[in-house]
Design an enzyme around this catalytic site. Structure first.
Site, mmCIF file in Angstrom:
data_model
loop_
_atom_site.group_PDB
_atom_site.id
_atom_site.type_symbol
_atom_site.label_atom_id
_atom_site.label_comp_id
_atom_site.label_asym_id
_atom_site.label_seq_id
_atom_site.Cartn_x
_atom_site.Cartn_y
_atom_site.Cartn_z
ATOM 1 N N SER A 50 0.626 -1.242 0.228
ATOM 2 C CA SER A 50 -0.105 -0.013 -0.116
ATOM 3 C C SER A 50 0.941 1.666 0.061
ATOM 4 C CB SER A 50 -1.629 0.366 1.004
ATOM 5 O OG SER A 50 0.104 0.159 2.411
ATOM 6 N N LYS A 118 4.441 -11.771 2.748
ATOM 7 C CA LYS A 118 2.833 -11.730 2.803
ATOM 8 C C LYS A 118 2.836 -11.304 1.498
ATOM 9 C CE LYS A 118 -0.197 -7.777 3.693
ATOM 10 N NZ LYS A 118 -0.347 -8.537 2.340
ATOM 11 N N GLU A 120 -0.613 -12.246 -1.475
ATOM 12 C CA GLU A 120 -1.892 -12.318 -1.975
ATOM 13 C C GLU A 120 -2.509 -13.925 -2.824
ATOM 14 O OE1 GLU A 120 -3.024 -8.664 -3.372
ATOM 15 O OE2 GLU A 120 -2.432 -7.183 -2.195
ATOM 16 N N GLU A 187 -9.093 -9.466 4.288
ATOM 17 C CA GLU A 187 -9.714 -7.770 3.613
ATOM 18 C C GLU A 187 -10.090 -7.738 3.067
ATOM 19 O OE1 GLU A 187 -6.615 -5.965 2.437
ATOM 20 O OE2 GLU A 187 -7.798 -4.018 1.606
HETATM 21 O O1 KIV Z 1 -0.427 -3.319 1.863
HETATM 22 C C1 KIV Z 1 -0.774 -3.217 2.810
HETATM 23 O O2 KIV Z 1 -0.980 -2.126 2.926
HETATM 24 C C2 KIV Z 1 -1.630 -4.433 3.201
HETATM 25 C C3 KIV Z 1 -2.799 -4.445 4.137
HETATM 26 C C4 KIV Z 1 -3.839 -3.570 3.824
HETATM 27 C C5 KIV Z 1 -2.643 -5.702 5.155
HETATM 28 O O3 KIV Z 1 -2.047 -4.982 2.574
#
Ligand code: KIV
Length: 269
Positions: A50, A118, A120, A187
């Protein structure tokens, strides 16, 4: 002994063991100074992609390059001592094959010093999650509203409004948990579905716009600090820093223009 080795950070197994226990506190952070503040309260800090939208004014997270994630990841690791640091794998760096994902995840871990990555995707990413975890890369999964797929999803839409779609989301959660993910971000998901998934799987669920039924919560720091002009409807603004910054900048500009800007002798403390 290195300085870093004296730092005792939360570990991946410690976060995983919080399933059903004390709620997990987490926030995003992209720079050393905010990370140092967040570190006092967060169990883990996410260097989320983000940052492309929040810090760099991009339209979506799709254009975020790996190098940017690594640069911000390094800053957050340097600024913190306690929290587990998780760095997002940006779009295009892991979907092609497990081997490509491993190469890029290893780069992120080696260059930033973070403790986990992380990515997706649900069932379609299970093979990759297994490949990474078996090779020493802890993975946090992310399902429901997955911003990197916003072009396919047709925007940022809450997931699970139609009960017929629940089995797909439940299957995604089970697949990533069975593949070895240590936690899973839910999310933009309706509360009953998030609650159902949280009961069904044995790894912690971390909600963002997915209700208090999850095992923990995450918010984008700049959203909850009131720094963004637009924030998702579900975000509570805990600190309204936008107007405070504007006031400070306008006071400074006034003093410069009026020649009342203080010299060093007036400022020395
Ligand atoms: O990129 C991000 O900030 C995220 C959060 C919204 C979980 O993946």
């Amino acid at each position: 002994m290195s300085v870093q080795s004296k730092i005792r950070r939360n570990t991946v197994p410690q976060i995983a063991a919080r399933k059903g226990g004390d709620p997990i506190v987490s926030l995003t952070s992209y720079h050393a100074h905010t990370a140092a503040i967040v570190d006092k309260y967060a169990d883990f800090i996410l260097v989320g992609d983000s940052l492309g939208m929040v810090m760099h004014g991009m339209e979506s997270t799709v254009g975020v390059p790996l190098e940017l994630m690594i640069m911000h990841g390094k800053a957050v690791v340097r600024g913190t001592q306690k929290a587990l640091i998780v760095v997002d794998m940006p779009f295009g760096t892991y979907e092609e094959s497990p081997a490509v994902a491993f190469r890029n995840a290893a780069r992120i871990m080696k260059e930033t010093g973070c403790g986990a990555v992380k990515l997706e995707g649900g069932a379609r990413m299970a093979e990759t999650i297994r490949f990474l975890t078996e090779r020493g890369v802890p993975v946090m999964a992310h399902i429901g509203l997955t911003p990197q797929s916003s072009h396919v999803m047709g925007g940022f839409k809450t997931q699970g409004r139609d009960e017929d779609s629940w089995p797909l989301h439940e299957a995604d959660a089970k697949a990533v948990a069975e593949a070895g993910a240590f936690a899973i971000v839910l999310e933009g998901m309706v509360e009953p579905l998030a609650a159902k998934i949280t009961k069904q799987i044995d790894i912690p669920t971390i909600g963002i716009g997915a209700s208090a039924e999850c095992d923990g919560q995450i918010l984008v720091l700049e959203d909850m600090l009131g720094l963004n002009e637009w924030t998702p409807k579900f975000v509570k603004v805990y600190g309204n820093l936008g107007p405070a910054i504007e006031q400070a900048v306008s006071d400074y500009a006034e003093e410069v223009k009026n020649r009342t800007f203080p010299g060093p002798e007036q400022v020395y403390k």
